[in-house]
Design a protein around this motif. Structure first.
Motif, PDB file in Angstrom:
ATOM      1  N   LEU A 178       0.824  -1.214   0.000  1.00  0.00           N
ATOM      2  CA  LEU A 178       0.000   0.000   0.000  1.00  0.00           C
ATOM      3  C   LEU A 178       0.858   1.264   0.000  1.00  0.00           C
ATOM      4  O   LEU A 178       0.337   2.381   0.070  1.00  0.00           O
ATOM      5  N   GLY A 179       2.168   1.081  -0.012  1.00  0.00           N
ATOM      6  CA  GLY A 179       3.064   2.236  -0.067  1.00  0.00           C
ATOM      7  C   GLY A 179       3.179   2.977   1.259  1.00  0.00           C
ATOM      8  O   GLY A 179       3.508   4.159   1.297  1.00  0.00           O
ATOM      9  N   VAL A 180       2.870   2.278   2.374  1.00  0.00           N
ATOM     10  CA  VAL A 180       2.981   2.930   3.689  1.00  0.00           C
ATOM     11  C   VAL A 180       4.304   2.529   4.333  1.00  0.00           C
ATOM     12  O   VAL A 180       4.617   1.342   4.415  1.00  0.00           O
ATOM     13  N   GLU A 181       5.074   3.504   4.767  1.00  0.00           N
ATOM     14  CA  GLU A 181       6.359   3.223   5.409  1.00  0.00           C
ATOM     15  C   GLU A 181       6.136   2.848   6.869  1.00  0.00           C
ATOM     16  O   GLU A 181       5.446   3.563   7.595  1.00  0.00           O
ATOM     17  N   ALA A 182       6.699   1.743   7.287  1.00  0.00           N
ATOM     18  CA  ALA A 182       6.653   1.378   8.708  1.00  0.00           C
ATOM     19  C   ALA A 182       7.790   0.421   8.977  1.00  0.00           C
ATOM     20  O   ALA A 182       8.154  -0.388   8.122  1.00  0.00           O
ATOM     21  N   ARG A 183       8.371   0.533  10.171  1.00  0.00           N
ATOM     22  CA  ARG A 183       9.435  -0.402  10.530  1.00  0.00           C
ATOM     23  C   ARG A 183       8.866  -1.568  11.318  1.00  0.00           C
ATOM     24  O   ARG A 183       9.382  -2.679  11.292  1.00  0.00           O
ATOM     25  N   HIS A 184       7.786  -1.258  12.020  1.00  0.00           N
ATOM     26  CA  HIS A 184       7.262  -2.285  12.902  1.00  0.00           C
ATOM     27  C   HIS A 184       5.770  -2.072  13.141  1.00  0.00           C
ATOM     28  O   HIS A 184       5.305  -0.938  13.170  1.00  0.00           O
ATOM     29  N   VAL A 185       5.053  -3.166  13.318  1.00  0.00           N
ATOM     30  CA  VAL A 185       3.615  -3.076  13.587  1.00  0.00           C
ATOM     31  C   VAL A 185       3.309  -3.892  14.841  1.00  0.00           C
ATOM     32  O   VAL A 185       3.784  -5.020  14.973  1.00  0.00           O
ATOM     33  N   THR A 186       2.555  -3.313  15.762  1.00  0.00           N
ATOM     34  CA  THR A 186       2.238  -4.016  17.019  1.00  0.00           C
ATOM     35  C   THR A 186       0.752  -3.879  17.345  1.00  0.00           C
ATOM     36  O   THR A 186       0.199  -2.787  17.207  1.00  0.00           O
ATOM     37  N   PRO A 187       0.134  -4.949  17.807  1.00  0.00           N
ATOM     38  CA  PRO A 187      -1.239  -4.818  18.303  1.00  0.00           C
ATOM     39  C   PRO A 187      -1.254  -3.981  19.588  1.00  0.00           C
ATOM     40  O   PRO A 187      -0.315  -4.057  20.392  1.00  0.00           O
ATOM     41  N   THR A 188      -2.306  -3.182  19.754  1.00  0.00           N
ATOM     42  CA  THR A 188      -2.465  -2.403  20.982  1.00  0.00           C
ATOM     43  C   THR A 188      -3.718  -2.899  21.705  1.00  0.00           C
ATOM     44  O   THR A 188      -4.695  -3.265  21.051  1.00  0.00           O
ATOM     45  N   VAL A 189      -3.662  -2.911  23.022  1.00  0.00           N
ATOM     46  CA  VAL A 189      -4.788  -3.460  23.779  1.00  0.00           C
ATOM     47  C   VAL A 189      -5.076  -2.640  25.036  1.00  0.00           C
ATOM     48  O   VAL A 189      -4.158  -2.210  25.738  1.00  0.00           O
ATOM     49  N   GLY A 190      -6.342  -2.405  25.278  1.00  0.00           N
ATOM     50  CA  GLY A 190      -6.794  -1.773  26.520  1.00  0.00           C
ATOM     51  C   GLY A 190      -7.905  -2.625  27.107  1.00  0.00           C
ATOM     52  O   GLY A 190      -9.017  -2.632  26.596  1.00  0.00           O
ATOM     53  N   PRO A 191      -7.606  -3.419  28.158  1.00  0.00           N
ATOM     54  CA  PRO A 191      -8.640  -4.287  28.717  1.00  0.00           C
ATOM     55  C   PRO A 191      -9.413  -3.617  29.850  1.00  0.00           C
ATOM     56  O   PRO A 191      -8.823  -3.184  30.828  1.00  0.00           O
ATOM     57  N   GLU A 192     -10.721  -3.537  29.707  1.00  0.00           N
ATOM     58  CA  GLU A 192     -11.556  -3.005  30.798  1.00  0.00           C
ATOM     59  C   GLU A 192     -11.877  -4.168  31.728  1.00  0.00           C
ATOM     60  O   GLU A 192     -12.345  -5.203  31.280  1.00  0.00           O
ATOM     61  N   GLN A 193     -11.626  -3.977  33.002  1.00  0.00           N
ATOM     62  CA  GLN A 193     -11.722  -5.084  33.959  1.00  0.00           C
ATOM     63  C   GLN A 193     -12.912  -4.888  34.897  1.00  0.00           C
ATOM     64  O   GLN A 193     -12.967  -3.900  35.631  1.00  0.00           O
ATOM     65  N   GLU A 194     -13.836  -5.822  34.901  1.00  0.00           N
ATOM     66  CA  GLU A 194     -14.973  -5.749  35.829  1.00  0.00           C
ATOM     67  C   GLU A 194     -14.702  -6.609  37.064  1.00  0.00           C
ATOM     68  O   GLU A 194     -13.983  -7.600  36.983  1.00  0.00           O
ATOM     69  N   GLY A 336     -10.543   7.367   9.790  1.00  0.00           N
ATOM     70  CA  GLY A 336     -10.326   8.744   9.349  1.00  0.00           C
ATOM     71  C   GLY A 336     -11.634   9.396   8.917  1.00  0.00           C
ATOM     72  O   GLY A 336     -12.714   8.872   9.187  1.00  0.00           O
ATOM     73  N   ASP A 337     -11.523  10.532   8.239  1.00  0.00           N
ATOM     74  CA  ASP A 337     -12.731  11.266   7.856  1.00  0.00           C
ATOM     75  C   ASP A 337     -13.442  10.630   6.669  1.00  0.00           C
ATOM     76  O   ASP A 337     -14.632  10.837   6.462  1.00  0.00           O
ATOM     77  N   ASN A 338     -12.681   9.886   5.905  1.00  0.00           N
ATOM     78  CA  ASN A 338     -13.271   9.362   4.686  1.00  0.00           C
ATOM     79  C   ASN A 338     -12.946   7.868   4.516  1.00  0.00           C
ATOM     80  O   ASN A 338     -12.128   7.484   3.690  1.00  0.00           O
ATOM     81  N   PRO A 339     -13.610   7.035   5.311  1.00  0.00           N
ATOM     82  CA  PRO A 339     -13.273   5.610   5.312  1.00  0.00           C
ATOM     83  C   PRO A 339     -13.379   4.973   3.928  1.00  0.00           C
ATOM     84  O   PRO A 339     -12.607   4.077   3.603  1.00  0.00           O
ATOM     85  N   ALA A 340     -14.316   5.446   3.118  1.00  0.00           N
ATOM     86  CA  ALA A 340     -14.531   4.807   1.814  1.00  0.00           C
ATOM     87  C   ALA A 340     -13.292   4.895   0.937  1.00  0.00           C
ATOM     88  O   ALA A 340     -13.093   4.078   0.045  1.00  0.00           O
ATOM     89  N   GLU A 341     -12.458   5.914   1.190  1.00  0.00           N
ATOM     90  CA  GLU A 341     -11.261   6.037   0.359  1.00  0.00           C
ATOM     91  C   GLU A 341      -9.974   5.774   1.123  1.00  0.00           C
ATOM     92  O   GLU A 341      -8.886   6.085   0.645  1.00  0.00           O
ATOM     93  N   ASN A 342     -10.117   5.215   2.303  1.00  0.00           N
ATOM     94  CA  ASN A 342      -8.953   4.935   3.141  1.00  0.00           C
ATOM     95  C   ASN A 342      -8.550   3.461   2.959  1.00  0.00           C
ATOM     96  O   ASN A 342      -9.051   2.567   3.635  1.00  0.00           O
ATOM     97  N   ASP A 343      -7.643   3.236   1.994  1.00  0.00           N
ATOM     98  CA  ASP A 343      -7.273   1.859   1.649  1.00  0.00           C
ATOM     99  C   ASP A 343      -6.686   1.089   2.827  1.00  0.00           C
ATOM    100  O   ASP A 343      -6.970  -0.095   3.014  1.00  0.00           O
ATOM    101  N   VAL A 344      -5.853   1.773   3.612  1.00  0.00           N
ATOM    102  CA  VAL A 344      -5.218   1.079   4.738  1.00  0.00           C
ATOM    103  C   VAL A 344      -6.307   0.567   5.685  1.00  0.00           C
ATOM    104  O   VAL A 344      -6.337  -0.608   6.060  1.00  0.00           O
ATOM    105  N   PHE A 345      -7.216   1.456   6.035  1.00  0.00           N
ATOM    106  CA  PHE A 345      -8.302   1.060   6.935  1.00  0.00           C
ATOM    107  C   PHE A 345      -9.117  -0.091   6.353  1.00  0.00           C
ATOM    108  O   PHE A 345      -9.381  -1.091   7.023  1.00  0.00           O
ATOM    109  N   LEU A 346      -9.510   0.055   5.081  1.00  0.00           N
ATOM    110  CA  LEU A 346     -10.378  -0.965   4.477  1.00  0.00           C
ATOM    111  C   LEU A 346      -9.698  -2.336   4.443  1.00  0.00           C
ATOM    112  O   LEU A 346     -10.330  -3.358   4.721  1.00  0.00           O
ATOM    113  N   VAL A 347      -8.407  -2.319   4.122  1.00  0.00           N
ATOM    114  CA  VAL A 347      -7.693  -3.588   4.033  1.00  0.00           C
ATOM    115  C   VAL A 347      -7.574  -4.247   5.414  1.00  0.00           C
ATOM    116  O   VAL A 347      -7.822  -5.449   5.572  1.00  0.00           O
ATOM    117  N   PHE A 348      -7.235  -3.460   6.410  1.00  0.00           N
ATOM    118  CA  PHE A 348      -7.075  -4.050   7.745  1.00  0.00           C
ATOM    119  C   PHE A 348      -8.428  -4.464   8.333  1.00  0.00           C
ATOM    120  O   PHE A 348      -8.539  -5.491   8.994  1.00  0.00           O
TER     121      PHE A 348
END
Ligand code: ADP
Ligand code: MG
Length: 691
Positions: A178-194, A336-348
């Motif tokens: 997709l032509g996006v520069e990145a060195r590393h990708v990591t999942p992020t997590v925020g667990p809400e605990q009851e 983002g503001d325009n999901p329909a044209e946000n390829d990165v978002f749509l692919v993920f």
């Protein structure tokens, strides 16, 4: 109390401390490892160990421990002191690189599911430099992985780290296309605990809570959560004090505890931290659970983390908020503001849709266990059927792509409160759906099936791996020159059935889901054996997250745990019935009968109808309780006749559990008939409204 900025992370050997205390090149090497997971040169270990020890000793630490997460789902530690003989009867405080890197706890007391014969007790803990060391109760805790002599993982951290590598590798391939520069990708997590808080002195009088963490008996009180008056309600002073101290303890440990509020049920509360990288989030959630339980007795309270401590009252879950980000902080699930044209978002997004649809079984399994069976499918928790909610706007975008049409955005409305004085509030482009087990909430997914006491590693190992697999599929296509729209459209065609924006609690959904061919494992006993399905072994082996042997052993451990939990509960019920409940009923009947006889002696004309009726009723109920206790004992004795773990679990679910339910029904009825001062334990009303 010191200012919060000074307090925060004061007990963590964190970036700031390392920057101050490590030589520049060593600091840089550690940072590189923390950011990218790159392996750390062992020559730096001595330097790090020494700096860590000096820092810890200054903070009053005397011991160190390799802190690890065996398959019991909780953390384990074995403490060693820093003290070393220094000649002439003196001692010095010492800690070497070798001690930092490797530990050797006796592994034979931790579950291995057959990976390690008991005579082959060797197990190793290995330093995880991607997670910060910290001090807890005068002990320097070093986060470590735990594995067998043969190299197989015996813990929850190792596969999590492997799954992070898997998703990183595949996400980078996709981003490159997709032509996006990145060195590393990591999942992020925020667990809400009851969690629930109940008075300690009442807890101490309930064997079921002590042995099993939940109430096995208990008639419903006249008031439960019907009035919806607890959620976000004002917090009671004792609870507020508890929350304040809990926050402070967690801040010291570098946990960004952020939100504390009351939950739906009486006595139920929630803590939400700020999200972080998944590995740190898992470590921190373990600390959150530990601290919740440790701080409570200081306030005369006990913290219950069970998924369903009280029947008929909301259960406790953990909302696992999950997204994926690049090293520069770009959230790959941000529309983002325009999901329909946000390829990165749509692919993920498409990757997650494909992943969840194709591996509903694994998602369900990752939130399985005897405790969560009481919660999933109840009318306040997500159902046992996995589906995804994406919200109205994203659904419209996907719909347009599926049909090859242009998406026309709905203008974002200003909320009309009809009150001039209130500021304009822009409406979110979608409302929430509280009933969905897997909901897109703006820029992340919220997986709501996880049970409150569970380690979040399990669900994140699954989420990372199945998404990695879908990303690999997408990368193959994009690398071959297919365009984004084509790939996304294909996925929507194949996997779109998983999207459901309606009411997940409705009976019609069960029928509709069956029509769509979605998986519906009603209990954990049904779900767990599927962990070792060939499809899943292939998947995990393909991404080097689990070997076949590791999967088979884990399946065994989960099933064994299921049976043990049910058996302990059944035995506790039998003990409570025979030793507490029936004797209480007898005492009450004796008093009733003696009263009646005394009355008759006093006046032959006095009516004995009430006493007679009640004693007759109680007596019949006790007969039934006696029968049902016998049936439960018999069913329990037969558990061992089932040699296979899977069939034993099924038997526990179908027969033992059923016998427990019918015994409970009788005892709960008895409770409503026996005089208050005779009843041997605190009631639901006492427990839920006692703080
Ligand atoms: P809710 O409305 O569901 O009660 P919040 O909106 O307060 O909860 O957020 C829930 C959790 O989601 C918090 O722990 C928050 O840090 C986490 N969260 C927010 N953004 C992300 C993200 N990009 N990745 C993972 N978790 C996130
Ligand atoms: Mg939530």
């Amino acid at each position: 109390m010191a200012g919060i900025p000074e307090l925060f992370g004061s007990m963590v050997f964190d970036e700031r401390t390392m920057h101050e205390r490590l030589p520049k090149d060593v600091y840089r090497a550690v940072m590189r490892t923390m950011e990218t997971g790159e392996s750390l040169d062992s020559s730096v270990a001595n330097v790090v160990a020494n700096a860590m020890k000096d820092w810890a000793v200054e903070k009053g630490a005397t011991h160190f421990t390799h802190w690890f997460q065996p398959m019991t789902g909780i953390t384990a530690e074995k403490h060693d002191s820093f003290v070393s003989p220094a000649g002439q009867g003196r001692a010095i405080m010492e800690f070497s690189g070798k001690e930092l890197i490797k530990g050797e706890p006796d592994a034979s007391s931790f579950p291995s599911g057959g990976l390690r014969a008991t005579f082959e007790a060797r197990g190793y803990t290995g330093w995880d430099p991607t997670s910060c060391a910290f001090i807890k109760e005068n002990t320097l805790c070093i986060p470590t992985a735990f594995y067998a002599y043969s190299g197989e993982a015996l813990d929850k951290k190792t596969p999590l780290l492997r799954s992070m590598e898997a998703i990183n590798a595949q996400a980078l391939r996709v981003l490159k296309c997709l032509g996006v520069e990145a060195r590393h990708v990591t999942p992020t997590v925020g667990p809400e605990q009851e969690y629930f808080l109940i008075p300690k002195e009442l807890y101490d009088r309930r064997r079921d809570l002590i042995y099993t963490g939940r109430t096995l008996f208990g008639a419903r009180p006249p008031k439960g959560q019907e009035l919806d008056d607890h959620f976000f309600g004002s917090i009671k002073p004792r609870v507020l004090k508890y929350m304040k101290e809990l926050d402070e303890e967690l801040w010291k440990l570098g946990v960004y505890a952020k939100t504390e509020h009351n939950e739906v049920a009486p006595a139920q509360h929630e803590l939400a931290p700020v999200f972080e990288k998944v590995n740190a989030a898992c470590d921190h959630n373990q600390l959150v659970m530990e601290m919740m339980q440790k701080v409570a007795p200081r306030h005369g309270l006990v913290c219950l983390l069970h998924e369903k401590p009280f029947a008929g009252v909301n259960g406790s879950g953990k909302h696992n908020n999950w997204s994926i980000a690049t090293d520069s902080g770009m959230n790959l699930l941000d529309p983002g503001d325009n999901p329909a044209e946000n390829d990165v978002f749509l692919v993920f997004l498409a990757a997650v849709i494909k992943a969840v649809d194709e591996h509903q079984d694994l998602i369900r399994i990752s939130a399985s266990g005897a405790g969560n069976d009481h919660r999933l499918g109840g009318n306040e928790a997500p159902p046992a059927i996995v589906s995804m909610f994406v919200g109205t706007e994203i659904e419209a975008v996907l719909e347009a792509i599926a049909q090859g049409k242009d998406y026309v955005a709905d203008s974002v409305g200003v909320l009309d409160t009809s009150v001039e004085a209130l500021p304009n509030i822009y409406r979110d482009t979608t409302d929430r759906n509280r009933t969905s087990p897997f909901a897109f909430t703006g820029n992340k997914f919220e997986f709501r099936m996880v049970g409150a006491p569970n380690s979040i590693s399990d669900s994140n190992i699954v989420l990372n791996t199945i998404t990695a697999d879908a990303l690999a599929y997408i990368a193959d296509r994009l690398e071959r020159g297919e365009c984004v729209t084509e790939v996304v459209r294909g996925i929507l065609h194949d996997n779109g059935r998983i999207i459901f924006n309606g009411d997940n609690y409705a009976a019609e959904w069960v029928a509709e889901a069956a029509k769509r061919g979605l998986v519906n494992f009603r209990s954990s006993a049904e779900a767990l054996p599927h962990f070792s399905d060939e499809k899943n072994i292939d998947l995990f082996e393909r991404h080097h997250v689990f070997s076949r042997a590791e999967i088979v052993s884990r399946t065994e451990i989960m099933l064994e745990n299921y049976c043990k939990v049910v058996s302990i509960e059944a035995q506790t019920m039998i003990e409570m019935t025979n030793r507490e409940i029936l004797p209480a009923a007898l005492a009450y009947m004796k008093d009733l009968s003696e009263t009646a006889l005394a009355k008759q002696r006093l006046s032959a004309a006095a009516s004995l109808e009430f006493e007679t009726r009640l004693v007759t009723k109680l007596s019949a109920l006790c007969d039934s309780i006696c029968d049902r206790t016998d049936r439960l004992s018999t069913s329990l004795r037969e558990v061992k006749n089932h040699a296979e773990e899977a069939s034993r679990a099924k038997y526990c679910r179908d027969t033992v559990f059923d016998a427990m339910e019918s015994l409970r029904a009788d005892v709960d009825e008895l409770e409503t008939l026996v005089g208050e001062k005779y009843w041997p334990m605190p009631t639901y009303g006492d427990l839920l409204f006692g703080v």
